[in-house]
Scaffold this motif. Structure first.
Motif, PDB file in Angstrom:
ATOM      1  N   LEU A  67     -39.669  -9.793   2.495  1.00 49.52           N
ATOM      2  CA  LEU A  67     -38.224  -9.823   2.304  1.00 49.52           C
ATOM      3  C   LEU A  67     -37.978  -9.888   0.864  1.00 49.52           C
ATOM      4  O   LEU A  67     -38.773 -10.691   0.267  1.00 49.52           O
ATOM      5  N   PRO A  68     -36.666  -9.562   0.346  1.00 51.60           N
ATOM      6  CA  PRO A  68     -36.567  -9.928  -0.968  1.00 51.60           C
ATOM      7  C   PRO A  68     -36.404 -11.520  -0.847  1.00 51.60           C
ATOM      8  O   PRO A  68     -35.931 -12.038   0.066  1.00 51.60           O
ATOM      9  N   ALA A  69     -36.741 -12.091  -2.119  1.00 49.37           N
ATOM     10  CA  ALA A  69     -36.737 -13.668  -2.228  1.00 49.37           C
ATOM     11  C   ALA A  69     -35.183 -13.933  -2.329  1.00 49.37           C
ATOM     12  O   ALA A  69     -34.363 -13.278  -2.276  1.00 49.37           O
ATOM     13  N   LYS A  70     -35.073 -15.251  -1.679  1.00 46.98           N
ATOM     14  CA  LYS A  70     -33.661 -15.754  -1.737  1.00 46.98           C
ATOM     15  C   LYS A  70     -32.922 -16.369  -2.823  1.00 46.98           C
ATOM     16  O   LYS A  70     -31.773 -16.537  -2.873  1.00 46.98           O
ATOM     17  N   GLY A  71     -34.027 -16.589  -3.663  1.00 47.15           N
ATOM     18  CA  GLY A  71     -33.450 -17.342  -5.016  1.00 47.15           C
ATOM     19  C   GLY A  71     -32.845 -16.073  -5.944  1.00 47.15           C
ATOM     20  O   GLY A  71     -33.050 -15.071  -5.903  1.00 47.15           O
ATOM     21  N   ARG A  72     -31.891 -16.673  -6.718  1.00 45.06           N
ATOM     22  CA  ARG A  72     -31.214 -15.772  -7.664  1.00 45.06           C
ATOM     23  C   ARG A  72     -31.217 -16.580  -9.011  1.00 45.06           C
ATOM     24  O   ARG A  72     -31.321 -17.747  -9.231  1.00 45.06           O
ATOM     25  N   PRO A  73     -31.160 -15.880 -10.379  1.00 43.45           N
ATOM     26  CA  PRO A  73     -31.167 -14.342 -10.220  1.00 43.45           C
ATOM     27  C   PRO A  73     -32.568 -13.719  -9.873  1.00 43.45           C
ATOM     28  O   PRO A  73     -33.580 -14.374  -9.965  1.00 43.45           O
ATOM     29  N   LEU A  74     -32.405 -12.356  -9.407  1.00 40.51           N
ATOM     30  CA  LEU A  74     -33.496 -11.680  -8.705  1.00 40.51           C
ATOM     31  C   LEU A  74     -33.537 -10.231  -9.116  1.00 40.51           C
ATOM     32  O   LEU A  74     -32.669  -9.590  -8.968  1.00 40.51           O
ATOM     33  N   LEU A  75     -34.601 -10.034  -9.959  1.00 40.38           N
ATOM     34  CA  LEU A  75     -34.820  -8.809 -10.473  1.00 40.38           C
ATOM     35  C   LEU A  75     -36.197  -7.911  -9.636  1.00 40.38           C
ATOM     36  O   LEU A  75     -37.057  -8.586  -9.507  1.00 40.38           O
TER      37      LEU A  75
END
Length: 269
Positions: A67-75
């Protein structure tokens, strides 16, 4: 007679898909325009609802690996096989895209790319590169997940092309706004693997792929005729982009991860 009946059924299917997409667009479009005008949070979720309807109507089944990582910023740094990639990823997460300027004029999908407030890149506008990267950085700063099709073009779906490192500069431009001084760059591999339940071979993968020399409308009609396409979407471990990072190094690391994940999915692993 049998051929005429088969062709008629295909065109009926295409007509039904167009009807579903048109109806969904007419319902969601005014809501999205209002949401964008008043910067309502729902403006980020509505495109995902549209893409989910579109994906199911077209007949595309997504198999998620991670799944997409939960942290931000996320590219998200992804390979690019087809115009279908936009609907595939758009149905999985609330994302914004970095897209080439031609996408603005795509039938249907171009409209929703604009409504997702995609950042359109003018390849010939070298002077505008800094402004375009700044636009991406602002999206990342706001906590949006931004998708970068890092090859800069579409492939035939059988291999990953070299990643272009220039737009990874958006990660660098976002660093001053990152709370921990880290921007996450997550590799994503998109692999079209089956059609009508049968494994795609190297020469059949062009059913879903959209190489740069193929016109949009024939590709769109070809996919609508077939339907029943399976796609595997793999999310790799995020690469940490910090002040010490170099764009080319991060681009190569993401590229290597995408190649590995795509090769595994094409081999059925």
């Amino acid at each position: 007679m049998a051929n005429r009946l088969a062709n008629a059924l295909i065109w009926i299917r295409i007509g039904l898909v167009v009807l579903v997409l048109a109806t969904t667009t007419l319902v969601l479009l005014p809501i999205q325009l209002v949401a964008i005008r008043f910067e309502l949070p729902v403006r980020r979720r509505l495109p995902r609802w549209w893409h989910r309807v579109a994906r199911r109507a077209i007949g595309v089944r997504v198999h998620l690996h991670g799944l997409p990582a939960k942290g931000r910023p996320l590219l998200l740094a992804s390979n690019h096989v087809s115009w279908l990639d936009i609907t595939v990823l758009g149905s999985v997460a609330d994302v914004a895209y970095i897209a080439k300027s031609e996408v603005r004029n795509w039938p249907i999908f171009g409209l929703f790319a604009r409504l997702q407030r995609s950042v359109f890149i003018e390849r010939s506008d070298k002077r505008g590169t800094g402004r375009q990267i700044s636009d991406v950085a602002q999206r990342l700063k706001a906590g949006e997940i931004v998708v970068l099709f890092a090859e800069g073009t579409t492939s035939d779906g059988n291999a990953v092309l070299d990643f272009k490192s220039s737009l990874f500069g958006a990660a660098s431009a976002t660093l001053p706004f990152a709370e921990e001084g880290v921007v996450l760059v997550q590799p994503v591999a998109i692999a079209y693997t089956r059609v009508h339940g049968m494994a795609m071979g190297r020469y059949h993968r062009t059913l879903a792929a959209w190489p740069g020399d193929v016109e949009m409308i024939p590709s769109l009609l070809g996919v609508l005729r077939e339907g029943a396409i399976d796609v595997d979407v793999s999310f790799g471990a995020p690469v940490r982009f910090t002040e010490e990072s170099r764009r080319k190094t991060v681009a190569r690391e993401a590229e290597t991860a995408v190649r590995r994940m795509m090769a595994a999915r094409l081999r059925g692993r």
